[in-house]
Design an enzyme around this catalytic site. Structure first.
Site, PDB file in Angstrom:
ATOM      1  NE  ARG A  36      -4.474   1.325   1.438  1.00 40.09           N
ATOM      2  CZ  ARG A  36      -5.692   1.139   1.862  1.00 40.09           C
ATOM      3  NH1 ARG A  36      -5.975   0.181   2.681  1.00 40.09           N
ATOM      4  NH2 ARG A  36      -6.681   1.906   1.470  1.00 40.09           N
TER       5      ARG A  36
ATOM      6  CD  GLU B 172       0.260   3.404  -3.273  1.00 42.11           C
ATOM      7  OE1 GLU B 172       0.437   2.416  -3.952  1.00 42.11           O
ATOM      8  OE2 GLU B 172       0.901   4.447  -3.399  1.00 42.11           O
TER       9      GLU B 172
END
Lengths: 174, 788
Positions: free
Chosen positions: B373, B743
């Site tokens: 991520r 993210e």
């Protein structure tokens, strides 16, 4: 992962009797719950096995037990065991150092044990290994005292404990 | 407030449309790889190494073959006959599929058991006897760099050390000069520990080779099905599996987070076995295998320095990194970027001097270095810059918010060139931080903190104002194994005005089935609910590099928008034909073209599409379809201003995150509800490494927390109430001005939390804490300083 435990205890026996017991492989090994000797290689080397159960993992270590030192003059001994699990789950190494001194008409035994475990037991049981090693050690001490006093030696850990040992072989069920 | 151009019925951009995919997910009707059952299917289980480094003396499968149902035990020696015992990594390193001689990390695949049921395969696995000769592993990456360290990759010809690569960027001489004469220099060493992506679904596949037609269908948990098809063809082309004979299908995926980008040995073994026996082979990891063996993230040892003036002007930064890649470099970075996009580490601040250097090293740990991520090492970069910025503020006695305000790049200075060469597209960092400070009541909190300090109570306020870099990437610089990192969309509108659109990406929970439909709805005015989105089948979807590193909206989302605009251009031509006016006389509003000045004369998009099939102008191509492969001109640079407030119990070290405000700038927002969901999930995955998660290895290479019993993943109980908000500066180069958001919260939140904790402890001379900051670490730090 490595765990080191040191214990000092007193026995009401002469230093020579205690020494003979501690350095006799047939006597000392059966004091370790779950451990057994399977054959003798030579004066200092013996084949043996130890069965352990920690949490969900059961491991049976087959290996070699070696007396590195047995100095009757200084009453110092050192023992090493190296084993691998028969099902390929990992390995274990144990080094035990013992020192006897005369005290109060008996003997003071100082033993330190360093246990190093690799593989599944280390992965799953890392939080438990200190406690388990400590329990095993306590039972070793009891067994050792009982043996010297000519009493029964309990080679399996009590039911319901974290670790149950199963001893097989000729010394197992006396 | 977000302005929507379309009605709720159309639900283009800006509408909080409910996720179309949730109807099946919430009813347990998702279709994952483990749901696939094929006639005659075999099951595979994998024997794994208990040792971090050992020679294999023998593998005895005699007992295993006696287990009812076991049909084969496959070893490295078996695969060697077909030259399938090794494979390339995405970073052009090499990796064993199955070992022939040596195991290099704990939980490495040793051999595979194939059986007629999963239970039989597991029983067979327990019965395989492997004899090892353990060797002393190299676990510490610094020791691995020692001149006398054993050479781990002796399989590589001429390899004389454990060094993988050296990477540098920036101007060393100029940077050193600034540091030599700077009024203030602060320096901090930190470890960003190895962590696990912890997706709910583990990895797995069903490899189905059809001997008669020489065709392989590979159902697998992959974030990048098209790239995987090409890799399979490159690796197995020599045995006849050329690319037209391979179909990769990514069904529903239960979370990827970067962990489903790499090619794991299990996939390759399953293909090899299916190819050899001509039957489908299923392999599904269990939780511990997933946790112990699959690609980790992070594991960067960073020394960061900042030089500046006593008045608080940042002048230069310097970074030195040691990257522990384990047994092989199995990252999934773009080829030219060894450290991914770490060079974004100069941060959100206006200065022109920086130098960064990194070395990578082999150790006896599982391979990897995936972008969990995080757009390729941006989490590490942001942690370093945001921590050192706080240290600098502390050193000169300036409020960390004020220091940031004084050093931010100004919104009128965008596009802005960073000291390491990136062109930041847009941003308004001052507005973001101002909004966050107002939302949390910053000044009041500082007053409260001063009062509490007088009473000896521990309260901290931490800030992180980060700049992300996502949307890889422009073909000039970005490729994976030579394939450029464009992405694609193909839209087909049916005669009745409903559509299907296919993409080269693959959702793992991001909500593509909704957001892509909203982008097309925005451009074409066809209701999003009438646009079906499909991804993950290489036989039907256009080629693309997949979904990771927040690249789907910046690349495939842009492709969808441009493909839809191509269709709108065609619609204009058809409308002009139908209304008998010139194209220039038409006006577009979402869903219809009307004649300028005569709005009653109009054609809806549905009428126009119907005409494309039933009454299209002579000379025009019939049908209503368009495809676009989008090669982004630049990356996008989302940003955020996060503020965290913690209270710490002095006696126990327990940390309570009292408040957390996250103001994100992800450009134009497609679906506010989905963005909020992404931010919530990302923040929770930020608190995870900050306070809980770390893969711990002992000196023998044993993983000490190889189950979820010991590896702490935060749950709803640990998660604070997240307060979210937005600043919108559209990306000037993206067709819909979007930047990507998946993210940002994971990247930006850990330093906010750590800065808050360090702020709380600062009265006792504590200036840094390595993550994860646990109660024990806090308690010990206080104890060491004599505070308790």
């Amino acid at each position: 992962m490595t765990t080191t435990i040191t214990k000092t205890f007193h026995v009401d026996h002469s230093i020579d009797d205690t020494w003979n017991n501690l350095t006799n492989p047939n006597q000392v090994v059966v004091c370790v719950p779950g451990a057994t000797l399977t054959s003798k290689v030579d004066e200092n080397n013996y084949n043996g096995e130890v069965e352990l159960k920690v949490g969900p993992v059961k491991a049976k270590y087959n290996g070699l037990i070696t007396f590195l030192e047995r100095d009757a003059a200084t009453k110092k001994m050192s023992l090493k065991g190296v084993g691998t699990d028969s099902k390929g789950k990992g390995g274990a190494e144990m080094k035990m150092d013992g020192q006897l001194t005369e005290k109060d008409g008996g003997t003071e035994v100082n033993v330190s044990m360093e246990v190093n475990i690799t593989g599944m037991l280390a992965q799953f049981g890392s939080r438990l290994i200190n406690d388990v090693t400590n329990q095993v050690f306590d039972q070793f001490v009891n067994n050792f005292k009982n043996q010297l006093a000519g009493k029964e030696v309990n080679t399996t850990l009590n039911a319901g404990s974290l670790m149950g040992g199963v001893v097989k072989g000729i010394f197992g069920k006396k | 407030m977000i302005q929507c151009k379309t009605s709720k019925a159309i639900s283009g951009m800006g509408h909080s449309m409910k996720r179309k995919e949730d109807a099946r997910f919430l009813q347990g009707k998702g279709h994952y790889v483990d749901d696939i059952k094929l006639p005659g299917m075999l099951y595979m289980d994998i024997v794994r190494s208990p040792y971090a480094y050992a020679k294999i003396k023998s593998i005895n499968s005699e007992e295993a073959m006696k287990v009812p149902g076991v049909v084969a035990v496959v070893t490295g020696r078996d695969l060697e006959k077909y030259n399938l015992h090794w494979m390339p990594t995405l970073m052009s390193d090499t990796q064993m599929v199955l070992p022939t001689d040596t195991v290099m990390y704990q939980a490495q695949e040793v051999c595979a058991v194939i059986a007629t049921s999963r239970y039989a395969a597991r029983d067979g696995r327990e019965a395989v006897r492997v004899e090892y000769e353990p060797m002393k592993p190299v676990i510490d990456p610094y020791k691995a760099m020692d001149a006398n360290a054993p050479v781990l990759r002796s399989d590589k010809e001429g390899k004389k050390d454990n060094h993988i690569w050296n990477w540098k960027v920036g101007n060393k001489e100029k940077t050193d000069k600034v540091f030599d004469t700077a009024e203030v220099v602060v320096k901090q060493h930190m470890h960003i520990p190895r962590i696990h992506v912890a997706s709910i679904e583990t990895c797995g596949c069903v490899a189905d080779y059809d001997k008669v037609n020489n065709h392989l269908t590979m159902y697998m948990t992959t974030q990048a099905p098209h790239a995987i098809r090409t890799v399979i063809a490159l690796v197995a082309g020599h045995v006849g599996l050329t690319e037209e004979k391979v179909r990769v299908v990514s069904p529903d995926i239960g979370g990827g987070f970067g962990g489903k980008v790499p090619v794991y040995p299990g996939y390759v073994i399953a293909i090899a076995v299916s190819f050899l026996v001509g039957k489908p082979v299923k392999w599904i990891e269990d939780r511990s295998e997933n946790l112990q063996a699959d690609s980790f993230a992070r594991d960067y040892h960073i020394t960061v320095e900042m030089a500046g003036t006593k008045a608080g002007k940042i002048q230069a930064t310097r970074f030195k990194v040691l990257a522990d890649h384990g047994y092989t470099d199995a990252s999934a970075n773009p080829s030219k970027f060894n450290t991914g996009l770490f060079s974004i580490a100069t941060g959100s601040y206006d200065y022109d001097t920086s130098y960064m250097e990194a070395d990578a090293v082999y150790t006896n740990k599982p391979p990897g270095g995936v972008a969990y991520r995080c757009s390729f090492r941006v989490t590490e970069a942001v942690h370093a810059i945001e921590r050192i910025t706080d240290r600098f503020a502390f050193e000169i006695g300036k409020d960390p918010a004020q220091l940031r305000m004084d050093n931010f790049i100004k919104k009128e200075d965008f596009p802005w060139k960073s000291p390491t060469g990136w062109i930041y597209d847009s941003g308004d960092y001052h507005a973001g931080l101002k909004k966050a400070m107002e939302a949390i009541g910053y000044d009041e909190l500082r007053k409260e903190q001063a009062e509490k300090r007088k009473k000896g109570e521990l309260m901290g306020i931490g800030i992180s104002t980060f700049t992300e870099i996502v949307g890889a990437g422009p073909s000039k610089d970005f490729d994976i194994l030579g394939i450029k990192m464009f992405d694609s969309a193909e839209i087909r509108v049916h005669p009745t005005g409903k559509a299907i659109a296919r993409f080269g990406t693959k959702s793992q929970g991001q909500g593509h089935e909704t957001t892509y439909a909203q982008i097309i709805a925005e451009e074409l005015g066809i209701p999003a609910e009438n646009i079906q989105i499909e991804e993950g089948d290489t036989d039907t979807a256009p080629y693309g590099l997949g979904t990771y590193a927040s690249r789907s909206t910046p690349t495939a989302g842009a492709a969808a928008s441009i493909a839809a605009r191509k269709l709108r251009d065609k619609a204009r031509k058809i409308a002009a034909y139908l209304l008998e006016v010139s194209e220039d006389d038409l006006e577009w509003e979402p869903g219809k073209f009307s004649v300028k000045g005569a709005p009653e004369k109009s054609k809806t998009i549905q009428e126009i599409v119907f005409a494309a099939y039933t009454n299209h102008p002579q000379g025009m191509e019939a049908g209503f379809e368009a495809t676009h492969y989008y090669d982004p001109p630049n990356l996008t640079f989302p940003s955020g201003a996060y503020i965290c407030v913690v209270d710490i119990d002095k006696e126990t070290g327990a940390i309570n995150v009292r408040r957390f405000v996250a103001i994100d700038d992800c450009g134009h927002i497609i679906n506010p509800m989905i963005v909020q969901g992404q931010v919530h999930g990302g923040l929770t995955q930020g608190i995870a490494p900050a306070m809980y998660e770390e893969l711990i290895y002992d000196e023998d290479g044993n993983i000490l927390n190889g189950t979820f019993m010991d590896y702490l993943v935060p749950t709803a109980v640990e998660s604070p109430h997240w307060e979210t908000g937005h600043v919108v500066t559209p990306s000037p180069h993206h067709p819909i001005g979007a930047k990507g958001v998946g993210e940002s919260p994971t990247v930006g939140s850990p330093p906010a939390i750590v800065n808050a904790i360090v702020d709380a402890l600062s009265p006792y001379g504590i200036t840094h804490m390595d993550i994860p900051v646990t109660p024990y670490k806090v308690w010990k730090a206080l104890k060491d300083k004599g505070a308790i």
